[in-house]
Design a protein around this motif. Structure first.
Motif, PDB file in Angstrom:
ATOM      1  N   ALA A 194      76.290  20.574  48.116  1.00  0.00           N
ATOM      2  CA  ALA A 194      76.892  19.969  48.586  1.00  0.00           C
ATOM      3  C   ALA A 194      76.397  18.633  48.347  1.00  0.00           C
ATOM      4  CB  ALA A 194      77.572  20.439  49.220  1.00  0.00           C
ATOM      5  N   ALA A 195      75.356  18.023  47.498  1.00  0.00           N
ATOM      6  CA  ALA A 195      75.428  16.536  47.070  1.00  0.00           C
ATOM      7  C   ALA A 195      76.028  15.690  46.379  1.00  0.00           C
ATOM      8  CB  ALA A 195      74.067  16.688  46.941  1.00  0.00           C
ATOM      9  N   GLY A 196      77.310  16.045  46.040  1.00  0.00           N
ATOM     10  CA  GLY A 196      78.686  14.995  46.088  1.00  0.00           C
ATOM     11  C   GLY A 196      77.676  14.566  44.513  1.00  0.00           C
ATOM     12  N   ALA A 197      78.164  13.350  44.355  1.00  0.00           N
ATOM     13  CA  ALA A 197      77.156  13.051  42.568  1.00  0.00           C
ATOM     14  C   ALA A 197      76.058  13.540  42.782  1.00  0.00           C
ATOM     15  CB  ALA A 197      77.764  11.209  43.358  1.00  0.00           C
ATOM     16  N   TRP A 198      75.018  13.550  44.060  1.00  0.00           N
ATOM     17  CA  TRP A 198      73.467  13.772  43.479  1.00  0.00           C
ATOM     18  C   TRP A 198      73.450  14.931  43.621  1.00  0.00           C
ATOM     19  CZ3 TRP A 198      75.573   9.824  46.814  1.00  0.00           C
ATOM     20  CH2 TRP A 198      75.657   8.748  46.453  1.00  0.00           C
ATOM     21  N   ALA A 199      73.984  15.738  43.204  1.00  0.00           N
ATOM     22  CA  ALA A 199      74.142  17.511  42.713  1.00  0.00           C
ATOM     23  C   ALA A 199      73.182  17.812  41.760  1.00  0.00           C
ATOM     24  CB  ALA A 199      75.179  18.250  42.906  1.00  0.00           C
ATOM     25  N   ASP A 200      72.970  17.458  40.279  1.00  0.00           N
ATOM     26  CA  ASP A 200      72.591  17.211  39.914  1.00  0.00           C
ATOM     27  C   ASP A 200      71.192  16.636  40.020  1.00  0.00           C
ATOM     28  OD1 ASP A 200      74.230  18.678  37.681  1.00  0.00           O
ATOM     29  OD2 ASP A 200      74.611  17.327  36.084  1.00  0.00           O
ATOM     30  N   GLY A 212      75.197  19.064  34.300  1.00  0.00           N
ATOM     31  CA  GLY A 212      76.721  18.035  33.386  1.00  0.00           C
ATOM     32  C   GLY A 212      77.334  17.487  34.329  1.00  0.00           C
ATOM     33  N   LEU A 213      76.920  17.220  35.718  1.00  0.00           N
ATOM     34  CA  LEU A 213      78.150  16.427  36.447  1.00  0.00           C
ATOM     35  C   LEU A 213      77.993  15.088  36.036  1.00  0.00           C
ATOM     36  CD1 LEU A 213      79.202  17.118  39.627  1.00  0.00           C
ATOM     37  CD2 LEU A 213      77.041  15.798  40.244  1.00  0.00           C
ATOM     38  N   VAL A 214      79.182  14.580  36.255  1.00  0.00           N
ATOM     39  CA  VAL A 214      79.061  12.869  36.108  1.00  0.00           C
ATOM     40  C   VAL A 214      79.764  12.552  36.923  1.00  0.00           C
ATOM     41  CG1 VAL A 214      79.632  11.295  33.895  1.00  0.00           C
ATOM     42  CG2 VAL A 214      79.144  13.291  33.354  1.00  0.00           C
ATOM     43  N   PRO A 215      79.057  11.188  37.711  1.00  0.00           N
ATOM     44  CA  PRO A 215      79.628  10.468  38.423  1.00  0.00           C
ATOM     45  C   PRO A 215      80.856   9.791  38.184  1.00  0.00           C
ATOM     46  CG  PRO A 215      77.194  10.240  39.231  1.00  0.00           C
ATOM     47  CD  PRO A 215      77.226  11.082  37.786  1.00  0.00           C
ATOM     48  N   MET A 216      81.587   9.137  38.656  1.00  0.00           N
ATOM     49  CA  MET A 216      82.052   7.330  37.604  1.00  0.00           C
ATOM     50  C   MET A 216      83.167   7.025  39.070  1.00  0.00           C
ATOM     51  SD  MET A 216      84.953  10.273  34.975  1.00  0.00           S
ATOM     52  CE  MET A 216      83.614  11.174  33.713  1.00  0.00           C
ATOM     53  N   ARG A 217      82.968   5.768  38.833  1.00  0.00           N
ATOM     54  CA  ARG A 217      83.305   4.858  39.827  1.00  0.00           C
ATOM     55  C   ARG A 217      85.120   5.227  39.911  1.00  0.00           C
ATOM     56  NH1 ARG A 217      81.277  -0.016  38.594  1.00  0.00           N
ATOM     57  NH2 ARG A 217      83.018  -0.244  37.176  1.00  0.00           N
ATOM     58  N   ARG A 218      85.592   5.343  41.291  1.00  0.00           N
ATOM     59  CA  ARG A 218      87.208   4.536  41.944  1.00  0.00           C
ATOM     60  C   ARG A 218      86.759   3.417  42.541  1.00  0.00           C
ATOM     61  NH1 ARG A 218      91.635   7.874  41.110  1.00  0.00           N
ATOM     62  NH2 ARG A 218      90.703   8.192  38.520  1.00  0.00           N
ATOM     63  N   PHE A 303      82.175  14.568  38.599  1.00  0.00           N
ATOM     64  CA  PHE A 303      83.598  15.692  37.079  1.00  0.00           C
ATOM     65  C   PHE A 303      81.902  15.841  36.559  1.00  0.00           C
ATOM     66  CE2 PHE A 303      86.412  12.949  38.062  1.00  0.00           C
ATOM     67  CZ  PHE A 303      87.569  13.847  38.527  1.00  0.00           C
ATOM     68  N   VAL A 304      82.411  17.854  36.191  1.00  0.00           N
ATOM     69  CA  VAL A 304      81.834  18.527  34.814  1.00  0.00           C
ATOM     70  C   VAL A 304      82.873  18.419  33.364  1.00  0.00           C
ATOM     71  CG1 VAL A 304      80.366  19.824  36.459  1.00  0.00           C
ATOM     72  CG2 VAL A 304      82.466  20.587  36.237  1.00  0.00           C
ATOM     73  N   ALA A 305      82.195  19.336  32.465  1.00  0.00           N
ATOM     74  CA  ALA A 305      83.037  18.774  31.191  1.00  0.00           C
ATOM     75  C   ALA A 305      84.992  19.133  31.445  1.00  0.00           C
ATOM     76  CB  ALA A 305      82.840  19.498  30.168  1.00  0.00           C
ATOM     77  N   ASP A 306      84.829  20.651  31.791  1.00  0.00           N
ATOM     78  CA  ASP A 306      86.766  21.588  32.006  1.00  0.00           C
ATOM     79  C   ASP A 306      86.892  20.370  33.510  1.00  0.00           C
ATOM     80  OD1 ASP A 306      85.447  22.535  34.538  1.00  0.00           O
ATOM     81  OD2 ASP A 306      85.164  24.246  33.067  1.00  0.00           O
ATOM     82  N   ARG A 307      86.311  19.196  34.147  1.00  0.00           N
ATOM     83  CA  ARG A 307      87.240  19.002  34.939  1.00  0.00           C
ATOM     84  C   ARG A 307      87.795  19.352  36.784  1.00  0.00           C
ATOM     85  NH1 ARG A 307      88.528  13.220  34.252  1.00  0.00           N
ATOM     86  NH2 ARG A 307      89.136  13.365  35.620  1.00  0.00           N
ATOM     87  N   SER A 308      87.287  21.532  36.811  1.00  0.00           N
ATOM     88  CA  SER A 308      86.750  21.816  37.986  1.00  0.00           C
ATOM     89  C   SER A 308      85.870  21.951  38.258  1.00  0.00           C
ATOM     90  CB  SER A 308      87.293  23.425  36.841  1.00  0.00           C
ATOM     91  OG  SER A 308      88.546  23.681  36.136  1.00  0.00           O
ATOM     92  N   PRO A 309      86.113  21.964  39.495  1.00  0.00           N
ATOM     93  CA  PRO A 309      84.682  22.232  40.540  1.00  0.00           C
ATOM     94  C   PRO A 309      84.135  23.414  40.173  1.00  0.00           C
ATOM     95  CG  PRO A 309      86.778  21.941  42.392  1.00  0.00           C
ATOM     96  CD  PRO A 309      87.242  22.185  40.505  1.00  0.00           C
ATOM     97  N   VAL A 310      82.687  23.331  40.250  1.00  0.00           N
ATOM     98  CA  VAL A 310      82.051  24.623  40.564  1.00  0.00           C
ATOM     99  C   VAL A 310      81.471  25.479  41.973  1.00  0.00           C
ATOM    100  CG1 VAL A 310      79.601  24.835  39.868  1.00  0.00           C
ATOM    101  CG2 VAL A 310      80.892  22.854  38.656  1.00  0.00           C
ATOM    102  N   ALA A 311      81.727  26.667  42.115  1.00  0.00           N
ATOM    103  CA  ALA A 311      81.152  26.837  43.464  1.00  0.00           C
ATOM    104  C   ALA A 311      80.819  28.215  42.961  1.00  0.00           C
ATOM    105  CB  ALA A 311      82.254  26.430  44.503  1.00  0.00           C
ATOM    106  N   ALA A 324      79.724  21.726  44.229  1.00  0.00           N
ATOM    107  CA  ALA A 324      80.012  19.985  43.772  1.00  0.00           C
ATOM    108  C   ALA A 324      81.163  20.461  42.797  1.00  0.00           C
ATOM    109  CB  ALA A 324      78.288  19.946  43.318  1.00  0.00           C
ATOM    110  N   ALA A 325      80.622  18.903  42.361  1.00  0.00           N
ATOM    111  CA  ALA A 325      81.932  18.902  41.242  1.00  0.00           C
ATOM    112  C   ALA A 325      83.285  18.891  41.638  1.00  0.00           C
ATOM    113  CB  ALA A 325      81.595  19.050  39.535  1.00  0.00           C
ATOM    114  N   GLN A 326      83.463  18.565  42.594  1.00  0.00           N
ATOM    115  CA  GLN A 326      85.601  18.178  43.373  1.00  0.00           C
ATOM    116  C   GLN A 326      86.485  16.932  42.643  1.00  0.00           C
ATOM    117  OE1 GLN A 326      82.392  18.328  44.939  1.00  0.00           O
ATOM    118  NE2 GLN A 326      82.516  20.541  46.507  1.00  0.00           N
ATOM    119  N   GLY A 327      85.326  16.172  42.254  1.00  0.00           N
ATOM    120  CA  GLY A 327      86.211  15.018  41.587  1.00  0.00           C
ATOM    121  C   GLY A 327      87.189  14.416  42.395  1.00  0.00           C
ATOM    122  N   GLY A 328      88.117  14.073  42.389  1.00  0.00           N
ATOM    123  CA  GLY A 328      88.921  13.055  42.898  1.00  0.00           C
ATOM    124  C   GLY A 328      90.143  14.389  43.624  1.00  0.00           C
TER     125      GLY A 328
END
Length: 366
Positions: A194-200, A212-218, A303-311, A324-328
């Motif tokens: 559950a490491a957020g942007a560092w999960a990959d 394929g996790l992509v951290p994006m700045r907001r 996010f991952v490619a389909d923008r759904s979380p990974v669990a 991971a990949a909870q996006g916003g």
């Protein structure tokens, strides 16, 4: 000395602390957090609002599943975590298609006239409102009370949170994961990533295939309330094209350019040019100019490619669980995602619909 648990959770944001709290009544849990406090990164920089219609169809189901707990967080907090706010979704003439796409499949959204929108937020420019919808059920979330409530439950159940525990190595042998973190050794048969942007990055340390996790700045900024206006009861205003959003915050207004710029995992800060462009887009929609920025910040949405979380458990690594990949959407979906993690790890039938569980599974990447 080796610290032995049933489950090690890597990451002390809302995802990790929530999952640990849901697990703690059944098993011994240790959370490893690299920073000196829980919720330091994305959790502590959230817009802190529950919007049932936010996200794709999978996320909307997670939102709906989380709402009852946020309204009545029994065992975690003494009273509701939600406060009425409302959200106006607006579109100018170039954004109507995005506005219609958002409303497709939505629940409880009311179409308004420009005049009705201006009644709710008097600084909006009527001639910029080609389409408006209102979600009255949108509510502010008390994020800190949720996070700290989960942490109290975890500790009350005998769980442990190790701060300043940056993961160095992860190995698997004889049914056990062994983790070294800031000079200490931890061991458990199950690891929750559950490491957020560092999960990959954590997966790579463990020798597990990444997702394929992509951290994006907001980014976001606080600006003064317009002269002569009490903004406390104004709804959040969001552009249908994600060009900005604005939300009352402690008598002032938080404005975000709704940026999603891919970056490496880091302790994020706002980009001045991106922030200025977003504030300009906000100014085009309102009659009140931005005279100064009181402070600004940024967080990472991953996010991952389909923008759904990974669990779910990694298909090729025994006992390695992705969260991971909870996006916003991490805070408002935390109750449902935390419960799902606990159900899957404890081999219980998930409360969530099987189709949603499948849509979140890391098996979809393989």
């Amino acid at each position: 000395m080796t610290h032995v648990s049933d489950v090690i959770v890597i990451g002390g944001g809302i995802a990790g602390i929530g999952a640990a709290a849901h697990l703690s009544s059944a098993v011994q849990v240790t959370v490893l957090e690299a920073e000196g406090a829980i919720g330091h990164h994305s959790t502590g920089r959230s817009a802190a609002i529950f919007i049932k219609n936010y996200g794709n169809s999978t996320l909307r189901k997670l939102n709906a599943a989380s709402e009852p707990f946020l309204m009545n967080p029994a065992g975690v907090c003494d009273e509701t975590l939600l406060t009425p706010r409302g959200q106006l979704l607006i579109a100018n003439a170039d954004e109507v298609d995005e506005w219609e796409a958002y409303l497709e499949g939505s629940d409880g959204m009311e179409r308004l006239t420009p005049a009705q929108a201006v009644d709710l937020v008097p600084i909006l420019k009527p001639d910029q409102l080609a389409a408006v919808a209102y979600e009255g059920a949108a509510q502010d979330i008390d994020v800190d009370r949720l996070l700290q409530g989960y942490a109290r439950k975890l500790r009350r159940d005998g769980g442990h949170i190790a701060l300043n525990a940056a993961v160095e190595t992860i190995t698997y042998e004889n049914g056990q994961w062994t983790i070294t973190a800031s000079g200490q050794t931890y061991q458990a048969p199950v690891v929750v990533n559950a490491a957020g942007a560092w999960a990959d990055h954590i997966a790579q340390k463990a020798g597990v295939a990444t997702v394929g996790l992509v951290p994006m700045r907001r980014s976001a900024a606080i600006i003064p309330a317009p002269d002569g206006h009490d903004v406390s009861r104004w709804p959040m205003v969001a552009s249908a094209a994600n060009s900005f959003y604005a939300k009352p915050e402690a008598g002032k207004i938080m404005v975000s350019p709704a940026d999603e710029d891919p970056v490496e995992p880091h302790d994020a800060w706002a980009d001045d040019m991106v922030l200025a462009e977003g504030l300009h887009r906000y100014e085009q929609a309102v009659t009140s100019p931005v005279t100064r920025v009181e402070h600004n910040w940024a967080g990472l949405r991953s996010f991952v490619a389909d923008r759904s979380p990974v669990a779910g458990f990694a298909p090729s690594a025994q006992g390695f669980f992705w969260l991971a990949a909870q996006g916003g959407y991490g805070v408002q979906t935390a109750p449902a995602m935390s419960q799902l993690a606990a159900d899957l790890i404890l081999n219980r039938t998930p409360a969530l619909d099987a189709q949603v569980v499948q849509a979140l599974s890391p098996e979809r990447f393989h």
